[in-house]
Design a protein around this motif. Structure first.
Motif, PDB file in Angstrom:
ATOM      1  N   PRO A 270     -48.706  58.847-112.637  1.00 11.47           N
ATOM      2  CA  PRO A 270     -48.178  60.207-112.848  1.00 11.47           C
ATOM      3  C   PRO A 270     -47.104  60.257-113.928  1.00 11.47           C
ATOM      4  N   TYR A 271     -47.165  61.300-114.717  1.00  8.61           N
ATOM      5  CA  TYR A 271     -46.173  61.612-115.739  1.00  8.61           C
ATOM      6  C   TYR A 271     -46.107  60.562-116.845  1.00  8.61           C
ATOM      7  N   LEU A 272     -47.148  59.766-116.993  1.00  8.66           N
ATOM      8  CA  LEU A 272     -47.197  58.819-118.106  1.00  8.66           C
ATOM      9  C   LEU A 272     -47.614  59.533-119.385  1.00  8.66           C
TER      10      LEU A 272
ATOM     11  N   TYR B 125     -51.356  60.091-104.239  1.00  8.61           N
ATOM     12  CA  TYR B 125     -51.230  61.189-103.282  1.00  8.61           C
ATOM     13  C   TYR B 125     -50.611  60.739-101.958  1.00  8.61           C
ATOM     14  N   ALA B 126     -50.760  59.473-101.638  1.00  8.41           N
ATOM     15  CA  ALA B 126     -50.050  58.953-100.469  1.00  8.41           C
ATOM     16  C   ALA B 126     -48.545  58.981-100.716  1.00  8.41           C
TER      17      ALA B 126
ATOM     18  N   MET C   5     -41.864  64.001-109.796  1.00 10.67           N
ATOM     19  CA  MET C   5     -41.704  62.931-110.780  1.00 10.67           C
ATOM     20  C   MET C   5     -41.067  61.696-110.161  1.00 10.67           C
ATOM     21  N   GLU C   6     -40.241  61.905-109.155  1.00 14.25           N
ATOM     22  CA  GLU C   6     -39.555  60.774-108.522  1.00 14.25           C
ATOM     23  C   GLU C   6     -40.504  59.851-107.762  1.00 14.25           C
ATOM     24  N   THR C   7     -41.727  60.280-107.515  1.00 12.42           N
ATOM     25  CA  THR C   7     -42.705  59.411-106.841  1.00 12.42           C
ATOM     26  C   THR C   7     -43.457  58.516-107.829  1.00 12.42           C
TER      27      THR C   7
ATOM     28  N   VAL D 128     -45.867  54.582-107.782  1.00 10.61           N
ATOM     29  CA  VAL D 128     -47.276  54.498-108.175  1.00 10.61           C
ATOM     30  C   VAL D 128     -47.439  53.497-109.320  1.00 10.61           C
ATOM     31  N   GLU D 129     -46.497  53.511-110.252  1.00 12.09           N
ATOM     32  CA  GLU D 129     -46.535  52.546-111.354  1.00 12.09           C
ATOM     33  C   GLU D 129     -46.441  51.117-110.811  1.00 12.09           C
TER      34      GLU D 129
END
Length: 338
Positions: free
Chosen positions: A103-105, A178-179, A301-303, A307-308
């Motif tokens: 996300p947000y990459l 999504y988790a 964004m804080e999640t 994920v990364e």
């Protein structure tokens, strides 16, 4: 059962003629309808090939030869010469391709995004070898549009996704993503999504705006929420044995046609997201479309860091190298478009 038999019959017929087929006909399957982004790309590729050679290109839109997994198997086996498939579906096959779902990459700025896809070393230098290991010649990757969520209930914070059964592609990193947001990720083939939303088996899904419009996801959901977390990416590939057996002239023909289709699809997408969301609102005026502000997006964004980290754990040094190269490419793209 009837649809499955039709698909099997079509695939069997292709298999029976594949080895005997003249090189004059090349077969190309993709994951969308003929009028959607991958279909428009494929049609431009076909047009360029046929205008500059004696070859013809036979196109197979979504569903004619099965689901995404089916057409990938057919491309790897040589039944198909070309295939379009999102890294979302190749994640199990090529784990590093899941980087496109961190996300947000990817940037939201269109000029920076396009500059990245044109000149990325990760795409042009690192990914081809990974695809080649799976019997595929990577010809290009391109963006399809900002991804937004459709849900039954309003989503303004990650807490609003708690317990929501959310359809994701069969992609381990999307499950993690999504988790991390608190949802219950539910992998499903695309062909089952509309019915699953209609019957309440799932309560949400994500896709780019044009796809939400064309597939009428608004008919079975009540809210569209855009949080800026991703831009849907797809890859065009050739069967590697087929490609390696071509003359230099034919390889150049294919690359020229791919480049023309790439330029065409970037131009085609100008304003497409806004137009698609307007179409949805026009078709269903009571549909609520929320485009979250930068401040509202911050909790989502804080999640991303979690994920990364999951991506690196899944892919090891190879994935870490890809991720670092992409970040370097994105920085260069940003500098080039300032």
């Amino acid at each position: 059962m009837t649809n499955r038999l039709i698909i099997l019959s079509a695939s069997t017929a292709l298999m029976a003629t594949a080895s005997a087929a003249s090189a004059d006909t090349w077969r190309y399957a993709h994951e969308e309808a003929a009028t959607e982004v991958q279909g428009v790309f494929a049609e431009k590729f076909k047009e360029e090939i046929e205008a500059n050679s004696d070859h013809t290109v036979q196109l197979f839109p979504f569903g004619t030869l099965g689901e995404s997994a089916d057409i990938m198997e057919q491309a790897q086996s040589g039944i198909l010469q070309f295939v379009n498939q999102s890294p979302g579906f190749t994640g199990a096959l090529i784990p590093e391709a899941q980087v496109f779902f961190v996300p947000y990459l990817l940037p939201q700025d269109e000029a920076t995004l396009q500059e990245f896809f044109r000149n990325s070393k990760a795409i042009n230098e690192k990914f081809p070898g990974l695809y080649a290991e799976q019997g595929l010649e990577l010809l290009t990757m391109y963006p399809e549009g900002e991804v937004c969520m459709t849900t039954q209930e309003e989503v303004k914070t990650p807490e609003d996704l708690a317990g929501v059964k959310f359809r994701v592609m069969t992609n381990p990193l999307l499950v993690e993503s999504y988790a991390a947001l608190g949802a219950t990720p539910t992998p499903l083939p695309w062909g089952e999504v509309y019915g699953a939303l209609q019957t309440g088996i799932i309560q949400g899904q994500e896709n780019p705006g044009f796809f939400l419009d064309s597939t009428k996801m608004y008919e079975v959901t009540e809210y569209v929420t855009c949080i800026g977390h991703n831009n849907f990416t797809t890859a065009m590939m050739a069967n590697k044995d087929f490609y390696d057996g071509l003359s230099d002239e034919e390889k150049q023909l294919i690359q020229n046609a791919t480049d023309a289709a790439f330029d065409h699809i970037l131009d085609y997408q100008a304003g497409l997201q806004d137009k698609s969301l307007e179409n949805i609102k026009s078709a269903k005026p009571e549909m609520v479309i929320n485009i979250l502000s930068d401040e509202e997006r911050q909790p989502f964004m804080e999640t991303a860091d979690a994920v990364e980290a999951a991506f690196i754990e899944m892919t090891g040094d190879s994935g870490k190298e890809i991720l670092e190269q992409m970040k370097s490419d994105l920085e260069a793209a940003g500098a080039a478009t300032q």
